[in-house]
Design a protein around this motif. Structure first.
Motif, PDB file in Angstrom:
ATOM      1  N   LEU A   5       9.554  -4.866  -7.964  1.00 58.78           N
ATOM      2  CA  LEU A   5       8.516  -3.871  -7.279  1.00 58.78           C
ATOM      3  C   LEU A   5       8.654  -2.672  -8.373  1.00 58.78           C
ATOM      4  CD1 LEU A   5       5.685  -3.660  -6.114  1.00 58.78           C
ATOM      5  CD2 LEU A   5       7.021  -2.149  -4.503  1.00 58.78           C
ATOM      6  N   VAL A   6       7.706  -2.489  -8.952  1.00 56.88           N
ATOM      7  CA  VAL A   6       7.786  -1.486 -10.375  1.00 56.88           C
ATOM      8  C   VAL A   6       5.937  -0.290  -9.435  1.00 56.88           C
ATOM      9  CG1 VAL A   6       6.562  -0.330 -12.807  1.00 56.88           C
ATOM     10  CG2 VAL A   6       7.708  -2.523 -12.086  1.00 56.88           C
ATOM     11  N   ALA A   7       5.168  -0.614  -9.440  1.00 58.35           N
ATOM     12  CA  ALA A   7       4.094  -0.047  -9.026  1.00 58.35           C
ATOM     13  C   ALA A   7       3.018  -0.336  -8.097  1.00 58.35           C
ATOM     14  CB  ALA A   7       3.595   1.014  -9.454  1.00 58.35           C
ATOM     15  N   THR A   8       2.809  -0.548  -7.227  1.00 56.16           N
ATOM     16  CA  THR A   8       1.657  -0.229  -6.074  1.00 56.16           C
ATOM     17  C   THR A   8       0.605   0.573  -6.068  1.00 56.16           C
ATOM     18  OG1 THR A   8       2.823  -1.692  -4.555  1.00 56.16           O
ATOM     19  CG2 THR A   8       0.662  -1.383  -3.654  1.00 56.16           C
ATOM     20  N   ILE A   9      -0.974   0.643  -6.191  1.00 55.27           N
ATOM     21  CA  ILE A   9      -1.655   1.288  -6.315  1.00 55.27           C
ATOM     22  C   ILE A   9      -3.426   0.420  -4.952  1.00 55.27           C
ATOM     23  CG2 ILE A   9      -3.395  -0.039  -7.495  1.00 55.27           C
ATOM     24  CD1 ILE A   9      -4.172   2.612  -8.592  1.00 55.27           C
ATOM     25  N   SER A  10      -3.700   1.001  -4.191  1.00 58.10           N
ATOM     26  CA  SER A  10      -4.521   0.841  -3.333  1.00 58.10           C
ATOM     27  C   SER A  10      -5.950   0.517  -3.633  1.00 58.10           C
ATOM     28  CB  SER A  10      -4.782   1.703  -2.097  1.00 58.10           C
ATOM     29  OG  SER A  10      -5.574   3.079  -2.546  1.00 58.10           O
ATOM     30  N   SER A  11      -6.243  -0.404  -2.745  1.00 50.26           N
ATOM     31  CA  SER A  11      -7.857  -0.974  -2.886  1.00 50.26           C
ATOM     32  C   SER A  11      -8.737   0.099  -4.219  1.00 50.26           C
ATOM     33  CB  SER A  11      -8.581  -2.047  -2.292  1.00 50.26           C
ATOM     34  OG  SER A  11      -8.491  -1.830  -0.785  1.00 50.26           O
ATOM     35  N   SER A  12      -8.888   1.340  -2.978  1.00 53.43           N
ATOM     36  CA  SER A  12      -9.660   2.142  -3.664  1.00 53.43           C
ATOM     37  C   SER A  12      -9.137   3.359  -5.207  1.00 53.43           C
ATOM     38  CB  SER A  12      -9.943   3.498  -2.891  1.00 53.43           C
ATOM     39  OG  SER A  12      -9.030   4.092  -2.211  1.00 53.43           O
ATOM     40  N   GLY A  13      -7.704   2.994  -5.196  1.00 51.34           N
ATOM     41  CA  GLY A  13      -6.813   3.361  -6.032  1.00 51.34           C
ATOM     42  C   GLY A  13      -6.656   4.790  -5.780  1.00 51.34           C
ATOM     43  N   GLY A  14      -6.962   5.322  -4.648  1.00 55.81           N
ATOM     44  CA  GLY A  14      -6.661   6.468  -3.858  1.00 55.81           C
ATOM     45  C   GLY A  14      -4.966   7.083  -3.777  1.00 55.81           C
ATOM     46  N   THR A  15      -4.237   5.205  -3.402  1.00 58.31           N
ATOM     47  CA  THR A  15      -2.695   5.988  -2.761  1.00 58.31           C
ATOM     48  C   THR A  15      -2.069   4.791  -3.957  1.00 58.31           C
ATOM     49  OG1 THR A  15      -3.406   5.678  -0.811  1.00 58.31           O
ATOM     50  CG2 THR A  15      -0.750   4.839  -1.061  1.00 58.31           C
ATOM     51  N   PHE A  70     -12.182  -7.835  -7.050  1.00 59.43           N
ATOM     52  CA  PHE A  70     -10.995  -7.330  -7.621  1.00 59.43           C
ATOM     53  C   PHE A  70     -10.966  -5.927  -6.412  1.00 59.43           C
ATOM     54  CE2 PHE A  70      -7.286  -5.012 -10.412  1.00 59.43           C
ATOM     55  CZ  PHE A  70      -8.375  -4.236 -10.400  1.00 59.43           C
ATOM     56  N   SER A  71     -12.134  -5.714  -6.025  1.00 58.71           N
ATOM     57  CA  SER A  71     -12.046  -3.951  -5.958  1.00 58.71           C
ATOM     58  C   SER A  71     -11.617  -3.522  -4.032  1.00 58.71           C
ATOM     59  CB  SER A  71     -13.762  -2.988  -5.494  1.00 58.71           C
ATOM     60  OG  SER A  71     -14.579  -4.065  -5.151  1.00 58.71           O
ATOM     61  N   SER A  72     -11.362  -5.015  -3.661  1.00 60.68           N
ATOM     62  CA  SER A  72     -10.592  -5.086  -2.147  1.00 60.68           C
ATOM     63  C   SER A  72      -9.066  -5.277  -2.157  1.00 60.68           C
ATOM     64  CB  SER A  72     -11.994  -6.358  -1.785  1.00 60.68           C
ATOM     65  OG  SER A  72     -11.331  -7.449  -2.120  1.00 60.68           O
ATOM     66  N   ARG A  73      -9.016  -5.478  -3.398  1.00 64.18           N
ATOM     67  CA  ARG A  73      -7.284  -6.059  -3.234  1.00 64.18           C
ATOM     68  C   ARG A  73      -6.487  -5.137  -3.401  1.00 64.18           C
ATOM     69  NH1 ARG A  73      -5.822 -11.601  -2.091  1.00 64.18           N
ATOM     70  NH2 ARG A  73      -7.848 -12.441  -1.830  1.00 64.18           N
ATOM     71  N   VAL A  74      -5.774  -5.147  -3.507  1.00 63.20           N
ATOM     72  CA  VAL A  74      -4.054  -3.899  -3.536  1.00 63.20           C
ATOM     73  C   VAL A  74      -3.750  -4.687  -4.450  1.00 63.20           C
ATOM     74  CG1 VAL A  74      -1.932  -3.424  -3.163  1.00 63.20           C
ATOM     75  CG2 VAL A  74      -3.462  -3.404  -1.161  1.00 63.20           C
ATOM     76  N   MET A  75      -3.451  -3.463  -5.554  1.00 64.01           N
ATOM     77  CA  MET A  75      -2.669  -4.458  -6.836  1.00 64.01           C
ATOM     78  C   MET A  75      -1.741  -3.802  -7.185  1.00 64.01           C
ATOM     79  SD  MET A  75      -5.084  -6.472  -8.109  1.00 64.01           S
ATOM     80  CE  MET A  75      -4.510  -6.830  -9.571  1.00 64.01           C
ATOM     81  N   SER A  76      -0.718  -4.078  -8.553  1.00 68.46           N
ATOM     82  CA  SER A  76       0.813  -4.300  -8.191  1.00 68.46           C
ATOM     83  C   SER A  76       1.357  -4.101  -9.586  1.00 68.46           C
ATOM     84  CB  SER A  76       1.989  -4.734  -7.075  1.00 68.46           C
ATOM     85  OG  SER A  76       1.365  -5.065  -5.461  1.00 68.46           O
ATOM     86  N   TRP A  77       2.084  -3.934 -10.445  1.00 64.04           N
ATOM     87  CA  TRP A  77       3.016  -4.245 -11.254  1.00 64.04           C
ATOM     88  C   TRP A  77       4.597  -4.787 -10.917  1.00 64.04           C
ATOM     89  CZ3 TRP A  77       1.204  -5.288 -15.739  1.00 64.04           C
ATOM     90  CH2 TRP A  77      -0.161  -4.984 -16.711  1.00 64.04           C
ATOM     91  N   TYR A  78       4.541  -5.629 -11.304  1.00 61.35           N
ATOM     92  CA  TYR A  78       6.204  -5.830 -10.730  1.00 61.35           C
ATOM     93  C   TYR A  78       7.217  -6.043 -12.801  1.00 61.35           C
ATOM     94  CZ  TYR A  78       6.159  -6.729  -5.793  1.00 61.35           C
ATOM     95  OH  TYR A  78       5.751  -6.964  -4.224  1.00 61.35           O
ATOM     96  N   ARG A  79       8.234  -6.326 -12.630  1.00 61.26           N
ATOM     97  CA  ARG A  79       8.954  -6.763 -14.022  1.00 61.26           C
ATOM     98  C   ARG A  79       9.747  -7.446 -13.223  1.00 61.26           C
ATOM     99  NH1 ARG A  79      11.568  -1.111 -15.732  1.00 61.26           N
ATOM    100  NH2 ARG A  79      13.450  -0.901 -14.137  1.00 61.26           N
ATOM    101  N   GLN A  80      10.407  -8.289 -14.719  1.00 62.02           N
ATOM    102  CA  GLN A  80      11.179  -9.257 -14.279  1.00 62.02           C
ATOM    103  C   GLN A  80      12.224  -9.321 -15.707  1.00 62.02           C
ATOM    104  OE1 GLN A  80      11.267 -13.192 -13.046  1.00 62.02           O
ATOM    105  NE2 GLN A  80      13.174 -13.199 -12.092  1.00 62.02           N
ATOM    106  N   ALA A  81      13.921  -8.497 -15.056  1.00 65.46           N
ATOM    107  CA  ALA A  81      14.794  -8.295 -16.775  1.00 65.46           C
ATOM    108  C   ALA A  81      15.848  -9.577 -16.670  1.00 65.46           C
ATOM    109  CB  ALA A  81      15.693  -7.291 -16.223  1.00 65.46           C
ATOM    110  N   PRO A  82      16.062  -9.687 -17.795  1.00 66.52           N
ATOM    111  CA  PRO A  82      16.658 -11.364 -17.671  1.00 66.52           C
ATOM    112  C   PRO A  82      17.873 -11.173 -16.859  1.00 66.52           C
ATOM    113  CG  PRO A  82      16.248 -10.834 -19.800  1.00 66.52           C
ATOM    114  CD  PRO A  82      15.521  -9.326 -19.502  1.00 66.52           C
ATOM    115  N   GLY A  83      18.023 -12.967 -16.183  1.00 66.92           N
ATOM    116  CA  GLY A  83      19.096 -12.604 -15.449  1.00 66.92           C
ATOM    117  C   GLY A  83      19.197 -11.682 -13.687  1.00 66.92           C
TER     118      GLY A  83
END
Length: 115
Positions: A46-56, A28-41
């Protein structure tokens, strides 16, 4: 590999929710993580992204100032704090690990903003 989102639900406009995504099966600690969302239709966005360290962190324009992405590498978990929610934030929210083409997706958690 497993990504399990939680924390979704029904909330009134102006309310807040915090989503969590618990990860396992990869570093986990080596991966960029992101949140996405999908509304009906609509397409998944993309909602947000965070770097592996959390610094960006980076946010979609419509979420800036209302949403905060964070992570706890000791707990293999990424979070999305959502404030001042609007009806148009209603969607299924997905957690994603990594960057294309090597990505993993969670199953999603429903967020419904309604009075």
């Amino acid at each position: 590999v497993q990504l399990v989102e939680s924390g979704g639900g029904l909330v009134q406009p102006g309310g807040s929710l915090t989503l969590s995504c618990a990860a396992s099966g990869f570093t986990f600690s080596s991966r960029v993580m992101s949140w996405y969302r999908q509304a009906p239709g609509k397409e998944r966005e993309l909602v947000a992204t965070i770097s592996s360290s959390g610094g960006t962190t980076n946010y979609a324009d419509s979420m800036k100032g209302r949403f905060t992405i964070s992570r706890d590498n000791a707990k293999n978990t990424v979070y999305l704090q959502m404030n001042t929610l609007k009806p148009e934030d209603t969607a299924v929210y997905y957690c994603r690990a990594g960057l294309p083409p090597y990505v993993y997706w969670g199953q999603g958690t429903q967020v419904t903003v309604t009075s």
